[in-house]
Design an enzyme around this catalytic site. Structure first.
Site, PDB file in Angstrom:
ATOM      1  N   THR A 127       4.478   0.588  -7.302  1.00  0.00           N
ATOM      2  CA  THR A 127       3.865   1.826  -6.830  1.00  0.00           C
ATOM      3  C   THR A 127       4.904   2.828  -6.373  1.00  0.00           C
ATOM      4  OG1 THR A 127       2.473   2.735  -5.052  1.00  0.00           O
ATOM      5  CG2 THR A 127       3.612   0.695  -4.580  1.00  0.00           C
ATOM      6  N   ASP A 128       4.545   4.108  -6.419  1.00  0.00           N
ATOM      7  CA  ASP A 128       5.433   5.150  -5.901  1.00  0.00           C
ATOM      8  C   ASP A 128       5.577   5.087  -4.385  1.00  0.00           C
ATOM      9  OD1 ASP A 128       2.898   6.062  -5.186  1.00  0.00           O
ATOM     10  OD2 ASP A 128       3.029   7.951  -6.300  1.00  0.00           O
ATOM     11  N   GLU A 129       4.682   4.367  -3.711  1.00  0.00           N
ATOM     12  CA  GLU A 129       4.715   4.326  -2.250  1.00  0.00           C
ATOM     13  C   GLU A 129       5.959   3.622  -1.698  1.00  0.00           C
ATOM     14  OE1 GLU A 129       1.035   3.682  -0.143  1.00  0.00           O
ATOM     15  OE2 GLU A 129      -0.090   3.866  -2.011  1.00  0.00           O
ATOM     16  N   TYR A 151       1.905  -2.155   3.497  1.00  0.00           N
ATOM     17  CA  TYR A 151       1.658  -2.353   2.071  1.00  0.00           C
ATOM     18  C   TYR A 151       2.868  -1.943   1.244  1.00  0.00           C
ATOM     19  CZ  TYR A 151       0.373  -0.862  -2.630  1.00  0.00           C
ATOM     20  OH  TYR A 151       0.378  -0.652  -3.990  1.00  0.00           O
ATOM     21  N   LYS A 155       5.436  -4.211  -1.185  1.00  0.00           N
ATOM     22  CA  LYS A 155       5.686  -3.939  -2.595  1.00  0.00           C
ATOM     23  C   LYS A 155       7.169  -3.687  -2.843  1.00  0.00           C
ATOM     24  CE  LYS A 155       3.327  -3.729  -5.618  1.00  0.00           C
ATOM     25  NZ  LYS A 155       2.925  -4.776  -6.596  1.00  0.00           N
TER      26      LYS A 155
END
Length: 329
Positions: A127-129, A151, A155
């Protein structure tokens, strides 16, 4: 080719499975897919109903943290496409441990098995997060990781473990990082399906803070097409960005959803902002475009219209999920 797809009963994983098994492209001819999914609250067998009778489809219920089970299922597969993850930021803020266990330890369990059994390619979906927040411009694949939510931190940890398996053991790892997904079959705790299903039922929707947080939106079909390209064309040890190229504030997105459901701003309730809420995400997808031939094809207006229509027509899918008791989710 025989693929092991983890988390294949979830939103993005099931789209990937459905799209490949129904693909007319000769490159997918003879494809066999084994889905490994623990069917936690967001894993829904109905997501796989369209391919349940396909001769190339097999389902195994189980936990990616179960090393014995993974060791039994993985041999004989040519590649792993790893979607399985705890993914809801609000849930990670309320309790981070399941995110660390599934996203970090589960990924390591899969990597260990892939190395032990000589699996070919391992595509790790991220993810970009993991990058945190960016005020201007866009992240490249070389940008430093600076996650802010539990989260995102879990990741980022799994990304680093996957890339370390390539550098240490020579495992053929490719990592993809995507922007915010939307589309059919998305569990109704996420922003777009939550807002759409609430508005269809005449219920208010919660808008965090000022509504000025910016996200880049990607239709799930474009995302899965990019993952397939990374599986077939990506270079070992590389990270590829898969974005939608369309940025909206949460307030702007809310306005589009209100219009699509024929409702007005009186249905919006302002709620306190999320803890550690990142202001803006943006991905530079030039590398995936140049090396994989990836571009997003579904325009946001068309994609949202299709998504709203699908939820309007499939109450039988989402109503039981929204009415399930919290302990069952």
């Amino acid at each position: 080719m025989r693929l092991l797809v983890t988390g294949g009963a979830g939103f993005i994983g099931s789209e990937f499975v459905r799209s490949l098994l129904s693909s007319p492209d000769p490159v997918h001819r003879g494809l066999r897919i084994t889905v490994l999914d623990n069917l936690t609250y967001a894993g829904v067998m109905a997501n796989l109903a369209p391919v349940a009778g396909h001769p190339g489809f097999t389902f195994v219920r189980g936990d990616i943290c179960d090393a014995d089970l993974v060791g039994q299922v993985l041999p004989g597969h040519d590649a792993v496409v790893h979607f399985a993850a705890e993914s809801h930021v609000d849930r990670s803020i309320a309790g981070a441990r399941p995110f660390a266990v599934t996203n970090v330890l589960g990924t390591q369990t899969l990597l260990d098995a892939a190395h032990r059994h000589g699996t070919g390619r391992f595509v790790h979906v991220s993810t970009d997060e993991v990058y945190g927040s960016i005020e201007t411009g866009a992240w490249t694949e070389e940008s430093p990781l600076a996650p802010n939510s539990p989260y995102a931190a879990s990741k980022a940890g799994s990304d680093l473990l996957a890339l370390a398996a390539h550098r240490t053991h020579g495992l053929d790892v490719v990592v993809t990082r995507c922007s915010n997904n939307y589309g059919r079959y998305q569990f109704p705790e996420k922003l777009i399906p939550l807002f759409v299903t609430n508005l269809l039922d005449g219920l208010p929707v919660p808008l965090y803070g000022t509504g000025r947080n910016v996200r880049e939106w990607l239709h799930v079909s474009d995302h899965c097409r990019g993952i397939d390209l990374a599986l077939r064309k990506g270079r070992p040890g590389q990270v590829y960005h898969l974005g939608g190229g369309r940025e909206l504030t949460n307030g702007e997105l809310t306005a589009l959803l209100l219009a699509a459901t024929g409702t007005g701003w009186e249905m919006v309730r302002r709620v306190p902002d999320r803890k550690g809420h990142d202001l803006r995400y943006a991905l530079d997808c030039g590398k995936a475009e140049a090396e994989l031939g990836y571009t997003a094809e579904v325009g946001l207006e068309d994609g949202l219209a299709d998504t709203v229509a699908w939820y309007r027509e499939h109450r039988d899918w989402w109503e039981p999920l929204k009415s399930a008791p919290v302990e069952g989710r």
